[in-house]
Enzyme design. Structure first.
Site, short mmCIF file in Angstrom:
data_model
loop_
_atom_site.label_atom_id
_atom_site.label_comp_id
_atom_site.label_asym_id
_atom_site.label_seq_id
_atom_site.Cartn_x
_atom_site.Cartn_y
_atom_site.Cartn_z
N THR A 17 0.86 -1.24 -0.14
CA THR A 17 -0.08 -0.04 0.06
C THR A 17 0.89 1.39 0.05
OG1 THR A 17 -0.09 0.04 2.39
CG2 THR A 17 -1.89 -1.01 1.13
N GLY A 36 1.61 4.22 1.58
CA GLY A 36 2.15 4.99 3.01
C GLY A 36 3.03 3.87 3.45
N CYS A 37 2.77 2.69 3.27
CA CYS A 37 3.60 1.54 3.86
C CYS A 37 4.69 1.24 2.88
CB CYS A 37 2.82 0.05 3.97
SG CYS A 37 1.03 0.62 4.87
N SER A 38 4.59 1.37 1.63
CA SER A 38 5.64 1.09 0.56
C SER A 38 6.47 2.10 0.48
CB SER A 38 5.31 0.41 -0.42
OG SER A 38 4.50 -0.59 -0.54
N LEU A 63 7.95 1.16 5.81
CA LEU A 63 8.80 0.10 5.84
C LEU A 63 10.22 0.63 5.40
CD1 LEU A 63 10.05 -2.77 6.17
CD2 LEU A 63 8.72 -3.27 4.04
#
Length: 159
Positions: free
Chosen positions: A46, A48-50, A54
């Protein structure tokens, strides 16, 4: 009820990708006798996560471990195949990509959210980061929008 500082991480079976496929691990195995930083995201791949969450840990993992942390874990309500592919895509070889496929860890921690409005399903993990020492939560930072409380920089400063 949401887990609190001073609480023990509940005992849950999860999956990590091994050489021959998904392997079962327990939270007891992951946290016993170790200092661990665990961060959680609503979903692998997703935006924001990518793009932010992370990657911050990928860049800072060595600095985090230099502060006495034995392991850095990233978890999401995704299967082990997705978590392994996402870890590879993000060059996260020094981070344990922990699959909470059924949301059992997120539920046991009281840190679920309903992401069905985004098309991600009704049980996803909230975005958070925690410092756990020998299975006991020392710090829990839950984000409520921006990726600030659970960022690698914030956790590094807290160590």
């Amino acid at each position: 009820m949401t887990i609190q500082v001073g609480d023990k991480i509940p005992s849950v079976e999860l999956k990590v990708m091994g050489e021959k496929g998904p392997e079962t691990v327990t939270t007891d195995e992951l946290f016993a006798g170790k200092k661990v930083v665990m961060m959680a995201v609503p979903g692998a791949f997703t935006p924001g996560c990518s793009m932010t969450h992370l990657p911050g840990y990928v860049v800072k993992v060595d600095e985090i471990k230099a502060k006495g942390v034995d392991e850095v874990i990233c978890t999401a309500v995704n299967d082990a195949f997705v978590m392994a592919a996402w870890g590879k895509d993000q060059n996260a070889e020094h981070i344990t990509m922990l699959a909470d496929g059924n949301g059992e860890l997120a539920t046991a921690l009281g840190l679920t959210m309903d992401a069905s409005g985004f098309g991600l399903g009704s049980v996803r993990s909230q975005r958070y980061a925690m410092i756990v020492n020998d299975g006991v939560v020392e710090l829990l930072n839950v984000d409520s929008g921006e990726i600030d409380k659970s960022s690698a920089e914030t956790i590094l400063a807290a160590l």
